[in-house]
Write a protein that holds these residues in place. Structure first.
Motif, PDB file in Angstrom:
ATOM      1  N   MET A  11       0.821  -1.204   0.000  1.00 54.98           N
ATOM      2  CA  MET A  11       0.000   0.000   0.000  1.00 54.98           C
ATOM      3  C   MET A  11       0.860   1.260   0.000  1.00 54.98           C
ATOM      4  SD  MET A  11      -3.017  -1.512   2.300  1.00 54.98           S
ATOM      5  CE  MET A  11      -3.461  -0.056   3.164  1.00 54.98           C
ATOM      6  N   ALA A  12       2.062   1.161   0.580  1.00 58.52           N
ATOM      7  CA  ALA A  12       2.950   2.326   0.652  1.00 58.52           C
ATOM      8  C   ALA A  12       3.560   2.666  -0.707  1.00 58.52           C
ATOM      9  CB  ALA A  12       4.054   2.091   1.677  1.00 58.52           C
ATOM     10  N   THR A  13       3.408   1.777  -1.694  1.00 58.20           N
ATOM     11  CA  THR A  13       3.956   2.090  -3.020  1.00 58.20           C
ATOM     12  C   THR A  13       3.140   3.157  -3.728  1.00 58.20           C
ATOM     13  OG1 THR A  13       2.627   0.403  -4.130  1.00 58.20           O
ATOM     14  CG2 THR A  13       4.809  -0.270  -3.375  1.00 58.20           C
ATOM     15  N   ARG A  14       2.015   3.520  -3.140  1.00 59.01           N
ATOM     16  CA  ARG A  14       1.137   4.481  -3.813  1.00 59.01           C
ATOM     17  C   ARG A  14       1.750   5.849  -3.999  1.00 59.01           C
ATOM     18  NH1 ARG A  14      -4.765   3.439  -1.474  1.00 59.01           N
ATOM     19  NH2 ARG A  14      -5.069   1.485  -2.542  1.00 59.01           N
ATOM     20  N   THR A  15       2.784   6.139  -3.260  1.00 56.75           N
ATOM     21  CA  THR A  15       3.417   7.455  -3.417  1.00 56.75           C
ATOM     22  C   THR A  15       4.315   7.476  -4.654  1.00 56.75           C
ATOM     23  OG1 THR A  15       5.189   6.732  -1.973  1.00 56.75           O
ATOM     24  CG2 THR A  15       3.409   7.975  -0.951  1.00 56.75           C
ATOM     25  N   ILE A  16       4.568   6.310  -5.259  1.00 56.02           N
ATOM     26  CA  ILE A  16       5.426   6.262  -6.442  1.00 56.02           C
ATOM     27  C   ILE A  16       4.585   6.608  -7.668  1.00 56.02           C
ATOM     28  CG2 ILE A  16       6.920   4.803  -7.861  1.00 56.02           C
ATOM     29  CD1 ILE A  16       7.404   3.111  -5.327  1.00 56.02           C
ATOM     30  N   ALA A  17       4.963   7.707  -8.346  1.00 55.74           N
ATOM     31  CA  ALA A  17       4.100   8.201  -9.415  1.00 55.74           C
ATOM     32  C   ALA A  17       4.214   7.379 -10.698  1.00 55.74           C
ATOM     33  CB  ALA A  17       4.421   9.674  -9.693  1.00 55.74           C
ATOM     34  N   SER A  18       5.388   6.790 -10.969  1.00 55.51           N
ATOM     35  CA  SER A  18       5.554   6.034 -12.215  1.00 55.51           C
ATOM     36  C   SER A  18       4.994   4.623 -12.068  1.00 55.51           C
ATOM     37  CB  SER A  18       7.031   5.963 -12.584  1.00 55.51           C
ATOM     38  OG  SER A  18       7.330   4.756 -13.238  1.00 55.51           O
ATOM     39  N   TRP A  19       4.133   4.222 -13.006  1.00 53.88           N
ATOM     40  CA  TRP A  19       3.449   2.932 -12.884  1.00 53.88           C
ATOM     41  C   TRP A  19       4.422   1.768 -12.967  1.00 53.88           C
ATOM     42  CZ3 TRP A  19       0.216  -0.169 -11.009  1.00 53.88           C
ATOM     43  CH2 TRP A  19      -0.120  -1.374 -11.629  1.00 53.88           C
ATOM     44  N   LYS A  20       5.405   1.849 -13.871  1.00 54.25           N
ATOM     45  CA  LYS A  20       6.333   0.718 -14.013  1.00 54.25           C
ATOM     46  C   LYS A  20       7.151   0.536 -12.731  1.00 54.25           C
ATOM     47  CE  LYS A  20       9.989  -1.253 -16.828  1.00 54.25           C
ATOM     48  NZ  LYS A  20      10.988  -1.061 -17.889  1.00 54.25           N
ATOM     49  N   GLU A  21       7.668   1.639 -12.203  1.00 52.17           N
ATOM     50  CA  GLU A  21       8.467   1.556 -10.975  1.00 52.17           C
ATOM     51  C   GLU A  21       7.618   1.034  -9.824  1.00 52.17           C
ATOM     52  OE1 GLU A  21      11.598   5.188 -11.929  1.00 52.17           O
ATOM     53  OE2 GLU A  21       9.860   5.589 -10.686  1.00 52.17           O
ATOM     54  N   ARG A  22       6.357   1.459  -9.819  1.00 56.53           N
ATOM     55  CA  ARG A  22       5.467   1.032  -8.746  1.00 56.53           C
ATOM     56  C   ARG A  22       5.147  -0.457  -8.878  1.00 56.53           C
ATOM     57  NH1 ARG A  22      -0.602   2.321  -8.024  1.00 56.53           N
ATOM     58  NH2 ARG A  22      -0.926   1.141  -6.118  1.00 56.53           N
ATOM     59  N   LEU A  23       4.848  -0.900 -10.098  1.00 57.82           N
ATOM     60  CA  LEU A  23       4.499  -2.304 -10.324  1.00 57.82           C
ATOM     61  C   LEU A  23       5.664  -3.212  -9.927  1.00 57.82           C
ATOM     62  CD1 LEU A  23       2.514  -4.409 -11.452  1.00 57.82           C
ATOM     63  CD2 LEU A  23       3.602  -4.109 -13.673  1.00 57.82           C
ATOM     64  N   ILE A  24       6.873  -2.860 -10.344  1.00 62.32           N
ATOM     65  CA  ILE A  24       8.030  -3.692 -10.006  1.00 62.32           C
ATOM     66  C   ILE A  24       8.191  -3.749  -8.490  1.00 62.32           C
ATOM     67  CG2 ILE A  24      10.547  -3.881 -10.171  1.00 62.32           C
ATOM     68  CD1 ILE A  24      10.352  -2.824 -13.014  1.00 62.32           C
ATOM     69  N   THR A  25       8.035  -2.613  -7.832  1.00 62.41           N
ATOM     70  CA  THR A  25       8.149  -2.605  -6.370  1.00 62.41           C
ATOM     71  C   THR A  25       7.101  -3.534  -5.740  1.00 62.41           C
ATOM     72  OG1 THR A  25       8.812  -0.291  -6.557  1.00 62.41           O
ATOM     73  CG2 THR A  25       8.345  -1.107  -4.353  1.00 62.41           C
ATOM     74  N   ILE A  26       5.874  -3.473  -6.253  1.00 61.40           N
ATOM     75  CA  ILE A  26       4.811  -4.343  -5.724  1.00 61.40           C
ATOM     76  C   ILE A  26       5.177  -5.807  -5.915  1.00 61.40           C
ATOM     77  CG2 ILE A  26       2.438  -5.130  -6.133  1.00 61.40           C
ATOM     78  CD1 ILE A  26       1.662  -2.261  -6.747  1.00 61.40           C
ATOM     79  N   LEU A  27       5.695  -6.135  -7.112  1.00 61.20           N
ATOM     80  CA  LEU A  27       5.959  -7.537  -7.428  1.00 61.20           C
ATOM     81  C   LEU A  27       7.091  -8.122  -6.587  1.00 61.20           C
ATOM     82  CD1 LEU A  27       5.514  -7.588 -11.312  1.00 61.20           C
ATOM     83  CD2 LEU A  27       3.942  -8.394  -9.567  1.00 61.20           C
ATOM     84  N   VAL A  28       8.099  -7.309  -6.258  1.00 53.70           N
ATOM     85  CA  VAL A  28       9.247  -7.890  -5.544  1.00 53.70           C
ATOM     86  C   VAL A  28       9.175  -7.729  -4.026  1.00 53.70           C
ATOM     87  CG1 VAL A  28      10.715  -7.551  -7.562  1.00 53.70           C
ATOM     88  CG2 VAL A  28      10.778  -5.875  -5.699  1.00 53.70           C
TER      89      VAL A  28
END
Lengths: 703, 79
Positions: A403-420
């Protein structure tokens, strides 16, 4: 909650002490809910304004502007644009930092233009002398045309004034715009916009157009007219820029008359600390040592209370068994419910210690420096400096981390963070590791001070981080997603953490763990107990058959009882399930009992320990005084006659738990955040395959 | 052409009026306005991001953003 309560929305920039003020206003009268549709936490609290008047205070996420760039911030806009009586706030309380008043007033000026009664609380005024700041309060009130209160939330100063101002503001119900955007930018354009509807302020209409966010109360006809304004996108963008500059001009005019800073008085603590914490070598060294210290203390400090909880619940369970009349209910209580509750409470020490550290790092302002230090490195792996926070809080639990990844504006960077993120060692893995380490790694000190068990644990954490980084790199190179990456982080002033804020944060995290995860763990414990003490029809004959079959073997009564119990377990529902998957997991060194624990771990990894505890206490019949650790240590592998949890099996299990995606709750959150089942399924199978192969190799090499 | 990225550590510049269209709205809202004094406080160990102070806001921005924002090395004098 009564009808007369004033609904107050608490808004402010991040790092302005908004949380401190919320805690001071509401004390322990807080609860956390969800905004409908999204999982952003909604904090509500009741504040006693006077002897006759209460207020319901909603703590909105920190934001620099009403124009959102992340999901968190869009909550603020949505709340403020609501027009139905039930949910729209009566009074808005804006918190501002005295040291950075100019920027804080931008948000205030936007809110003021919504034409809702507003109170401005200028916080941290105890710092004014030190920073050489003087404010002409009465003139500022007049210029801003609103209630202004000077407070120091941490020192509990000015809180009464805030309460009084809220009441006065609510009674007066006076609301006028501050900046009147229409005349300055393009009078014709904004006059036409205003003509669409008399029910909304001009600024509200402007926000609907620029943010494409229409409240339910907008009619179809009005919406069509508003959409017409969206056609010229470059004009919208230009006018938004102009609007912001105009707001700053107005704010500068006001502050020139009311706000004086004597710059010679400012002391350079920030500069000195920044030189250390963002130093090219020392900055990283400090960060690594800090992480090391955190993990060592989690292991050192949590062991004692955990053993205590473990032992206490073993005793309570034993007490229940020997003092209650024998029967199904007593069995359920002593073998299902009591160990189940123990299995929930045992995590509290670790979660508390971890969140204590995370809360302190956030409060002091150090976390932003970590983001600054790590951004370039993380970018090479397709992530973002802000990904460090999810990866670190992932060591507590992947759910808030994702849930804390929501502050990341770029979708690709956010998705990778979520996945790992699920690769990082969450606190649910910790009890699994802790118990396995204590079984297979000797408790000795190396170099006289480093605890070997702690060191192994640290290696497991390092394994988790390393895998996360490698996986991110592979995803970065394979995922073809084009997104614009934008990054800006505020570097707040260094502050001593407030004991009260840290305490509330830790209590809130523990509470949500016990209530959310705890429910699942407890329910599973009871289901497990049922599955382990019942079975298909042949199950009922076990006792009779065993007694008949062993009649000529001269077993003592105790031995017979144990024999019956373990044959019963083998023939129970859960035994059958475990036996079914045994051929698949045998190459990893596991038997069917461990197999059962692997299955139940899908609910939550920590259930592993509780499951084995339940299985072994059912298996050992009546002698139920041992702690979980003792039970596991005395488990014998019938094929070899030696201990079940030897070094190869223990290592193989730890590797399996390091890699496998075994948490249904996390999968559900990933689905919600990515809005598709594709990504959680990729996580489940990808990580599962990796875990299987890695454990297979580990076991085969070691044994 | 000078941008924020061409400042040295500790150096001060002034955001040029021509930059307006290139400054992201978010940065504008955080105080990164044309005409404002901007100081490069610190450069991250790997030369990116940059840590700037503008209008009282201490912000970390990436080099790619900094390269878009033109600056003048001396203040514009409004007559």
């Amino acid at each position: 909650m009564s009808k007369n309560d004033i609904k107050v929305a608490l808004i402010g920039n991040p790092n302005t002490g908004k949380t401190s003020l919320f805690n001071q206003l509401t004390g322990l009268n807080q609860k956390v809910g969800n905004y409908p549709g999204v999982t952003v936490d909604k904090k509500l609290g009741v504040s006693k304004l006077s002897s006759t008047q209460n207020a319901i205070i909603t703590d909105l996420p920190g934001t620099y502007s009403i124009n959102p760039t992340s999901i968190d911030e869009s909550i603020v806009l949505k709340t403020l644009l609501k027009k139905n009586i039930k949910e729209s706030p009566d009074v808005i309380l804006v918190v501002a930092d005295v040291e950075n008043l100019k920027r804080n007033l931008l948000l205030f000026s936007q809110i003021k233009d919504l034409e809702i009664p507003t109170v401005l609380a200028i916080n941290m005024v105890d710092q004014m002398n030190r920073k050489g700041i003087t404010i002409d309060l009465s003139l500022l009130k007049k210029e801003l045309n609103t209630e202004v209160v000077l407070i120091s939330a941490r020192k509990n100063e000015g809180i009464k004034d805030v309460k009084a101002a809220i009441i006065r503001c609510h009674v007066a119900a006076k609301a006028s715009p501050l900046c009147g955007i229409n005349n300055q930018i393009d009078p014709d354009y904004f006059t036409k916009l205003k003509e669409i509807s008399p029910n909304y302020s001009l600024y509200e209409l402007w926000l609907m157009v620029t943010q494409n966010n229409y409240p339910e109360t907008v009619t179809k006809e009005e919406k069509e007219k508003l959409l017409a304004f969206k056609k010229d996108v470059s004009k919208l963008k230009k006018y938004q820029h102009k609007e912001t500059i105009y707001r700053y001009q107005e704010i500068n005019k006001i502050l020139k008359k009311t706000y004086i800073v004597d710059k010679s008085k400012a002391k350079d603590l920030r500069g000195n600390l920044d030189r250390i914490f963002t130093h090219k070598i020392f900055g990283y060294v400090f960060f690594v040592f800090l992480l090391l210290a955190i993990f060592q203390s989690i292991f050192d400090w949590a062991t004692l209370p955990m053993d205590l909880i473990d032992g206490t619940f073993a005793e309570i369970s034993d007490f229940a068994k020997s003092n209650l009349p024998a029967g199904v209910f007593t069995d359920l209580l002593s073998e299902g419910i009591i160990p189940g509750i123990g299995g929930v409470l045992i995590f509290i020490p670790q979660i508390a210690i971890l969140f204590l550290f995370i809360a302190i790092l956030e409060e002091t302002g150090y976390m932003s420096r970590v983001v600054f230090l790590m951004d370039k490195i993380m970018r090479r792996f397709g992530m973002n400096g802000k990904s460090v926070i999810p990866l670190i809080s992932g060591t507590a639990c992947a759910i808030p981390a994702i849930m804390a990844t929501r502050t990341i504006a770029s979708w690709k960077e956010r998705l990778i963070t979520i996945l790992v993120t699920p690769f990082t060692t969450c606190s649910a893995r910790l009890p699994v590791y802790a118990i396995l380490i204590s079984l297979i790694i000797p408790d000795i000190k190396i170099f006289g001070f480093l605890n070997l068990q702690g060191l192994v644990l640290l290696c497991l954490y390092a394994l988790g981080f390393a895998t996360a980084i490698i996986a991110a790199y592979i995803l970065h190179k394979t995922l073809k997603i084009k997104t614009k990456s934008f990054f800006v982080v505020e570097m707040p002033n260094y502050k001593l953490p407030s004991v009260k804020n840290v305490f509330f944060e830790v209590v809130e995290k523990i509470k949500s763990f016990v209530l959310e995860a705890g429910k699942i763990i407890l329910a599973l414990s009871v289901i497990l107990w049922f599955l382990a003490s019942n079975g298909p029809t042949s199950f009922d004959n076990v006792e009779k058959n065993t007694i008949e079959n062993t009649a000529n073997q001269n077993f003592s009564k105790k031995e017979l009882q144990q024999r019956i119990a373990s044959i019963k377990l083998e023939n129970s529902y859960i035994g059958i399930l475990g036996k079914t998957i045994e051929p698949v997991i045998k190459p990893l060194g596991y038997d069917w009992k461990i197999g059962i624990a692997l299955i139940t771990s899908l609910a939550a990894r920590e259930v592993f320990v509780g499951t084995l505890s339940t299985i072994y206490s059912v298996a050992s019949g009546d002698e139920n005084t041992a702690t979980i650790k003792q039970k596991m240590a005395s488990e014998i592998n019938p094929d070899t006659g030696k201990k079940r949890f030897n070094f190869p099996v223990g290592m193989s299990l730890m590797v399996f738990y390091a890699f496998a995606m075994q948490c249904m709750a996390t999968l559900a959150i990933v689905k919600r955040e990515t809005k598709t089942w594709k990504w959680p399924l990729i996580q489940l199978f990808g990580m599962g395959l990796l875990a299987y192969i890695a454990s297979f190799i580990t076991y085969q090499i070691l044994s | 052409m000078n941008t924020i990225a061409s400042l040295h550590k500790g150096e001060i510049g002034y955001i040029s009026e021509e930059s307006l269209g290139f400054i992201p709205l978010k940065l504008l809202e955080m105080g990164c306005l044309p005409g404002a004094e901007v100081e490069l406080v610190q450069i991250a160990p790997l030369k990116d991001p940059l840590y700037i102070c503008v209008n009282g806001s201490h912000l970390a921005i990436r080099k790619e953003t900094a390269l878009q924002i033109q600056i003048l090395k001396s203040e514009i004098v409004h007559v």
